[in-house]
Design a protein around this motif. Sequence first.
Motif, mmCIF file in Angstrom:
data_model
loop_
_atom_site.group_PDB
_atom_site.id
_atom_site.type_symbol
_atom_site.label_atom_id
_atom_site.label_comp_id
_atom_site.label_asym_id
_atom_site.label_seq_id
_atom_site.Cartn_x
_atom_site.Cartn_y
_atom_site.Cartn_z
ATOM 1 N N SER A 33 0.868 -1.172 0.000
ATOM 2 C CA SER A 33 0.000 0.000 0.000
ATOM 3 C C SER A 33 0.908 1.225 0.000
ATOM 4 O O SER A 33 2.122 1.111 0.210
ATOM 5 C CB SER A 33 -0.908 0.025 1.236
ATOM 6 N N LEU A 34 0.355 2.382 -0.229
ATOM 7 C CA LEU A 34 1.152 3.600 -0.219
ATOM 8 C C LEU A 34 1.801 3.812 1.147
ATOM 9 O O LEU A 34 2.976 4.158 1.238
ATOM 10 C CB LEU A 34 0.288 4.806 -0.609
ATOM 11 N N GLN A 35 1.045 3.560 2.195
ATOM 12 C CA GLN A 35 1.571 3.725 3.549
ATOM 13 C C GLN A 35 2.734 2.757 3.805
ATOM 14 O O GLN A 35 3.748 3.132 4.393
ATOM 15 C CB GLN A 35 0.467 3.514 4.581
ATOM 16 N N SER A 36 2.600 1.521 3.349
ATOM 17 C CA SER A 36 3.669 0.535 3.512
ATOM 18 C C SER A 36 4.916 0.944 2.740
ATOM 19 O O SER A 36 6.038 0.797 3.229
ATOM 20 C CB SER A 36 3.207 -0.838 3.044
ATOM 21 N N ILE A 38 5.840 3.952 1.975
ATOM 22 C CA ILE A 38 6.458 5.085 2.682
ATOM 23 C C ILE A 38 7.249 4.580 3.882
ATOM 24 O O ILE A 38 8.377 5.016 4.124
ATOM 25 C CB ILE A 38 5.388 6.122 3.099
ATOM 26 N N LYS A 39 6.672 3.638 4.635
ATOM 27 C CA LYS A 39 7.381 3.046 5.771
ATOM 28 C C LYS A 39 8.681 2.382 5.311
ATOM 29 O O LYS A 39 9.725 2.538 5.936
ATOM 30 C CB LYS A 39 6.516 1.995 6.475
ATOM 31 N N THR A 42 11.494 4.834 4.319
ATOM 32 C CA THR A 42 12.079 5.644 5.391
ATOM 33 C C THR A 42 12.714 4.794 6.496
ATOM 34 O O THR A 42 13.207 5.340 7.478
ATOM 35 C CB THR A 42 11.005 6.563 6.018
ATOM 36 N N SER A 43 12.728 3.499 6.316
ATOM 37 C CA SER A 43 13.289 2.613 7.342
ATOM 38 C C SER A 43 14.811 2.537 7.238
ATOM 39 O O SER A 43 15.349 2.188 6.185
ATOM 40 C CB SER A 43 12.714 1.206 7.180
#
Length: 116
Positions: A33-36, A38-39, A42-43
Amino acid sequence: MLLLLLFLAMLFNIVAQITLKHGINVLNFTGISLQSLIKLSTSPYIWFGAILYGVSFVFYIFALSRGELGRISPVSQALTTLGIVAVSVLIFHEPITVFKLVGIILLIIGTVIIFY
C-alpha cells in the motif's frame, strides 16, 4: 583469493537479508500500500540492508573477474542459500525439515561437483 571474495560476497549478502528481515518485522509489514511503501522507504534497516547488498555486489563482481561465470554463480548462490538456511534456523527460529536437510545435502554435493 577467489574463495575469499566469494565468502565476503556471501557474508554481506546474508547480513543484508538478516537486516531486511528484521526491518520488515519491525515495520509489521502486511502488504503493498502507499503507507507501507512510505514506511519501507524511510526505514533505516531497509536502507542499511540495501547498502550491504551493494557491498556484496562489489565483492561478487571482483569474484567474477577471477573465474568462470558457470562456476562462480552457482557456487555463490549455493553458499548464500546454505548461509540463509542456517541463519533462518539459528536467528529466526524457523523449523528445519527433512526436505531442507535433503536439499542442503544435494546443494553441497552439487556445489562441490561444479566448483571442482
